[in-house]
Design a protein around this motif. Structure first.
Motif, PDB file in Angstrom:
ATOM      1  N   ALA A   1       0.696  -1.100  -0.164  1.00 45.37           N
ATOM      2  CA  ALA A   1       0.205  -0.108  -0.202  1.00 45.37           C
ATOM      3  C   ALA A   1       0.802   1.193   0.047  1.00 45.37           C
ATOM      4  CB  ALA A   1      -0.981  -0.131   1.140  1.00 45.37           C
ATOM      5  N   ALA A   2       2.023   1.246   0.796  1.00 46.15           N
ATOM      6  CA  ALA A   2       2.736   2.297   0.823  1.00 46.15           C
ATOM      7  C   ALA A   2       3.472   2.825  -0.570  1.00 46.15           C
ATOM      8  CB  ALA A   2       3.801   2.347   1.974  1.00 46.15           C
TER       9      ALA A   2
ATOM     10  N   GLY B   1      -4.383  -8.954   8.570  1.00 46.93           N
ATOM     11  CA  GLY B   1      -4.963  -8.579   7.493  1.00 46.93           C
ATOM     12  C   GLY B   1      -4.707  -7.194   7.261  1.00 46.93           C
ATOM     13  N   LEU B   2      -5.441  -6.444   6.317  1.00 42.69           N
ATOM     14  CA  LEU B   2      -5.188  -4.810   5.922  1.00 42.69           C
ATOM     15  C   LEU B   2      -6.586  -4.079   5.886  1.00 42.69           C
ATOM     16  CD1 LEU B   2      -2.619  -2.986   5.347  1.00 42.69           C
ATOM     17  CD2 LEU B   2      -3.387  -2.965   3.146  1.00 42.69           C
TER      18      LEU B   2
ATOM     19  N   ALA C   1      -9.210   3.386  -1.998  1.00 42.16           N
ATOM     20  CA  ALA C   1      -9.986   2.635  -3.398  1.00 42.16           C
ATOM     21  C   ALA C   1      -9.581   3.603  -4.379  1.00 42.16           C
ATOM     22  CB  ALA C   1     -11.219   2.290  -3.193  1.00 42.16           C
ATOM     23  N   LYS C   2      -9.385   5.020  -4.145  1.00 37.31           N
ATOM     24  CA  LYS C   2      -9.138   6.016  -5.069  1.00 37.31           C
ATOM     25  C   LYS C   2      -7.664   6.088  -5.704  1.00 37.31           C
ATOM     26  CE  LYS C   2     -12.681   9.108  -3.135  1.00 37.31           C
ATOM     27  NZ  LYS C   2     -12.900  10.385  -2.679  1.00 37.31           N
TER      28      LYS C   2
ATOM     29  N   LEU D   1      -4.071   0.383  -6.364  1.00 33.14           N
ATOM     30  CA  LEU D   1      -3.771  -0.088  -4.780  1.00 33.14           C
ATOM     31  C   LEU D   1      -4.492  -1.375  -4.516  1.00 33.14           C
ATOM     32  CD1 LEU D   1      -2.450  -0.041  -1.962  1.00 33.14           C
ATOM     33  CD2 LEU D   1      -3.918   2.001  -1.564  1.00 33.14           C
ATOM     34  N   SER D   2      -5.836  -1.345  -4.631  1.00 34.81           N
ATOM     35  CA  SER D   2      -6.731  -2.469  -4.293  1.00 34.81           C
ATOM     36  C   SER D   2      -6.219  -3.814  -4.822  1.00 34.81           C
ATOM     37  CB  SER D   2      -8.151  -2.187  -4.342  1.00 34.81           C
ATOM     38  OG  SER D   2      -8.669  -1.142  -3.518  1.00 34.81           O
TER      39      SER D   2
END
Length: 350
Positions: free
Chosen positions: A158-159, A315-316, A324-325, A329-330
């Motif tokens: 994610a980062a 989890g995350l 989600a924007k 990423l997702s």
């Protein structure tokens, strides 16, 4: 050998309960009559780690498990705060007192309870003990451990997808092997996603007694130093100190990544939540509740019980709409999760 299924089946619902209880703080006891060895049989008791209840993270997650057990089983519980600068002897006294009062099970929240639990559990063989984040040998001890490196890997993915400066940060509370797992997974997730991203790492203290898990001011200062070096996403594994990391990142309108609980949803951090990109989740509350239920069912869990990604023990979170924007990423997180579960991604622990 992994032993996960029994734990995760009974852990459902604890995470949502944590959100309702996380704003609570201070010392609490719900044990009722606490005369030694007298009165009716008592249920679950937990002894907190440094930072205590109200940390919006590790200890609050454990408290959520206690609240669920109390509500479901209708028995007396106790949750006891640590004292500043306490010794192993203090922990021995605390666990012994809870055992004498008739509590069962008794859980030490944090690896610091290891030596004390090993000593006390031998003296009370009919009582089930549990320890979070450490392994203690004993016929009546359940060691509740987690694959923090796996959740941290997802945080690293994610980062790497969220950074615009190609510099991200990691702030660990105390320089110990447990927190090394968070750092190792995070850095690997970052590098596997984008090798060009630089990872800045800092530990707040060498020992827990120096306040690494309980000093938001230390966390804030560390994050500010990383922000000055162009970090625009900072992941913290620092207990109560992590609140300072989140504050510093939000003040500069940069991303923070929470830990243990879904910190985006916690009331005490509401004014910063727009900048809490995600949190690496760890179902401490589920493990606490699972042990309590096993005792209530007459089949106490013992030995090493591992919560990993496959069992939904870690989890995350994706609560922040901003998650989600961010392009890709997702999908990147979902792909990484699949790889960890099927074994194609091996996540380091150090």
């Amino acid at each position: 050998m992994r032993r996960t299924s029994g734990l995760t089946r009974v852990a459902v619902g604890v995470a949502s309960l944590a959100l309702a209880t996380a704003a609570c703080g201070g010392t609490s006891s719900e044990a009722g009559n606490e005369d030694e060895g007298g009165g009716k049989e008592k249920g679950l008791a937990i002894a907190y780690d440094i930072g205590g209840r109200g940390d919006q993270s590790f200890n609050d997650a454990a408290y959520a498990g206690l609240k669920k057990a109390k509500s479901e089983f209708g028995y007396a519980t106790a949750d006891i705060e640590p004292t500043e600068g306490e010794t192993d002897a203090d922990k021995v006294q605390r666990l012994t007192s809870l055992a004498k009062q008739g509590h069962n099970p008794i859980i030490g929240v944090g690896f610091a309870y290891g030596p004390a639990m090993e000593e006390v559990a031998k003296k009370y063989p009919k009582t089930t003990f549990g320890i979070v984040d450490s392994v203690v040998e004993g016929d009546n001890v359940a060691s509740l451990v987690f694959a923090e490196n796996e959740a941290s890997y997802l945080a690293g993915v994610a980062a790497a997808k969220a950074t615009k400066s190609n510099t991200v940060g990691f702030v660990g509370g105390v320089d110990v092997p447990l927190i090394h797992k968070f750092e190792a997974g995070f850095e690997q997730g970052v590098k596997d996603t984008n090798p060009k991203v630089k990872v800045l790492s800092q530990y707040l203290t060498q020992t827990a007694e120096e306040g690494g898990f309980s000093s938001p001011d230390k966390g804030k200062a560390a994050a500010e130093a990383q922000l000055e070096k162009n970090a625009d996403v900072i992941y913290q594994a620092a207990g109560l100190s992590g609140q300072g990391v989140i504050e510093a990142a939000a003040t500069e309108k940069k991303w923070a990544i929470g830990v243990d609980s879904d910190q985006y949803k916690q009331g005490a951090l509401a004014k910063y939540k727009d900048y809490i990109l995600t949190s690496a989740l760890k179902d401490v509350g589920g493990s606490v509740y699972a042990l309590a239920k096993s005792v209530e069912d007459g089949k106490p869990l013992t030995g090493t019980q591992t919560f990993d990604l496959e069992a939904d023990g870690v989890g995350l979170s994706e609560s922040n709409p901003g998650f989600a924007k961010i392009a890709g990423l997702s999908d990147a997180v979902a792909k990484a999760k699949e790889g960890i579960i099927d074994g194609s991604i091996k996540v380091r622990t150090e």
